[in-house]
Enzyme design. Sequence first.
Site, PDB file in Angstrom:
ATOM      1  N   ASP A  77      44.635  36.893  33.581  1.00 37.74           N
ATOM      2  CA  ASP A  77      43.564  37.473  34.390  1.00 37.74           C
ATOM      3  C   ASP A  77      42.242  37.291  33.658  1.00 37.74           C
ATOM      4  O   ASP A  77      42.118  37.684  32.492  1.00 37.74           O
ATOM      5  CB  ASP A  77      43.856  38.961  34.610  1.00 37.74           C
ATOM      6  CG  ASP A  77      42.935  39.613  35.627  1.00 37.74           C
ATOM      7  OD1 ASP A  77      41.816  39.106  35.840  1.00 37.74           O
ATOM      8  OD2 ASP A  77      43.338  40.639  36.196  1.00 37.74           O
ATOM      9  N   ASN A 103      35.583  29.989  38.958  1.00 41.33           N
ATOM     10  CA  ASN A 103      36.005  29.956  40.358  1.00 41.33           C
ATOM     11  C   ASN A 103      36.832  31.176  40.751  1.00 41.33           C
ATOM     12  O   ASN A 103      36.816  31.577  41.911  1.00 41.33           O
ATOM     13  CB  ASN A 103      36.825  28.677  40.598  1.00 41.33           C
ATOM     14  CG  ASN A 103      37.503  28.681  41.954  1.00 41.33           C
ATOM     15  OD1 ASN A 103      36.858  28.589  42.991  1.00 41.33           O
ATOM     16  ND2 ASN A 103      38.829  28.798  41.948  1.00 41.33           N
ATOM     17  N   TYR A 170      32.141  42.305  48.093  1.00 41.06           N
ATOM     18  CA  TYR A 170      32.215  40.907  47.660  1.00 41.06           C
ATOM     19  C   TYR A 170      30.818  40.289  47.611  1.00 41.06           C
ATOM     20  O   TYR A 170      30.450  39.625  46.629  1.00 41.06           O
ATOM     21  CB  TYR A 170      33.109  40.125  48.620  1.00 41.06           C
ATOM     22  CG  TYR A 170      33.293  38.669  48.263  1.00 41.06           C
ATOM     23  CD1 TYR A 170      34.264  38.280  47.357  1.00 41.06           C
ATOM     24  CD2 TYR A 170      32.497  37.685  48.855  1.00 41.06           C
ATOM     25  CE1 TYR A 170      34.446  36.931  47.039  1.00 41.06           C
ATOM     26  CE2 TYR A 170      32.669  36.342  48.540  1.00 41.06           C
ATOM     27  CZ  TYR A 170      33.639  35.981  47.645  1.00 41.06           C
ATOM     28  OH  TYR A 170      33.813  34.651  47.330  1.00 41.06           O
ATOM     29  N   GLY A 171      30.023  40.516  48.665  1.00 39.54           N
ATOM     30  CA  GLY A 171      28.680  39.936  48.717  1.00 39.54           C
ATOM     31  C   GLY A 171      27.785  40.438  47.595  1.00 39.54           C
ATOM     32  O   GLY A 171      27.017  39.678  47.000  1.00 39.54           O
ATOM     33  N   ALA A 172      27.891  41.739  47.289  1.00 43.31           N
ATOM     34  CA  ALA A 172      27.077  42.292  46.205  1.00 43.31           C
ATOM     35  C   ALA A 172      27.458  41.660  44.872  1.00 43.31           C
ATOM     36  O   ALA A 172      26.592  41.361  44.034  1.00 43.31           O
ATOM     37  CB  ALA A 172      27.256  43.808  46.144  1.00 43.31           C
ATOM     38  N   LYS A 174      28.653  38.662  44.383  1.00 39.49           N
ATOM     39  CA  LYS A 174      28.179  37.281  44.342  1.00 39.49           C
ATOM     40  C   LYS A 174      26.658  37.219  44.250  1.00 39.49           C
ATOM     41  O   LYS A 174      26.109  36.305  43.608  1.00 39.49           O
ATOM     42  CB  LYS A 174      28.678  36.520  45.571  1.00 39.49           C
ATOM     43  CG  LYS A 174      30.184  36.309  45.582  1.00 39.49           C
ATOM     44  CD  LYS A 174      30.662  35.479  44.393  1.00 39.49           C
ATOM     45  CE  LYS A 174      32.137  35.153  44.463  1.00 39.49           C
ATOM     46  NZ  LYS A 174      32.597  34.301  43.348  1.00 39.49           N
TER      47      LYS A 174
END
Length: 253
Positions: A77, A103, A170-172, A174
């Site tokens: 991990d 990634n 997720y958006g925050a 990224k």
Amino acid sequence: MGLVAEARRRACAYRRRMDTTRTAIVTGASRGLGLALARDLAARGWNLVVDARDESALRAAHATFAVPGRTTALPGDVADPGHRRDLVAAAERTGRLDALVNNASALGPSPMPPLARLNPADLEAILRTNLIAPLALAQEALPLLEAHDGRILNITSDAAVEGYEGWGGYGASKAALEQLSNILAAEHPDLRVYWVDPGDMRTQMHQDAFPGEDISDRPLPEESVPGLVALIEGDHPSGRYQARALAAAGVAG
């Protein structure tokens, strides 16, 4: 030629190969974009250090193609500091590190909840994988990367800049990764740092984001790979890129 002389010749040839064959770390490489990119780089002769949390999936994926270079598959991990050290140590054993591709990503709960119902513990887990781990791995790898004109590719998303309902966690993560990359590039002007949106893809993560929906109209991750390779093997300045736009333009360097 005597046996001793032949052994020396082979050892010298091996050292020369180790000194010139490029090496990349690709995280999250048991499926999807990570696997597609690893397969392409391997075919180009790169040495690879790849990881994923699922050991059986990782080893099965990387047993499916023959490579001119060497692939070291390390299950683990990226949020684990010891695992990150192992990844960089494996690259160092090849003699160099030319590219780090962050990634591996965590989507969070599926179905994806609105921010009003996002558990803070889930957000912390997303940030550990999508933001803290890429920075920590880059910190670990910087000495090797700077010695070989290396590149860092942080895989991001249009969710970093668009206001999609349900994509808050997720958006925050990224969006933060993009700004982190931007500052890292400013602080290391001799190192190329890219934050790259691969576009929508037909992957398990994308399916998890849209449970029960048909995502067969999304492009396969292989369609985003040429844009990533253009950055890894080219000479583009640090910055934000869209992988498929690069691929469509046929930009190679």
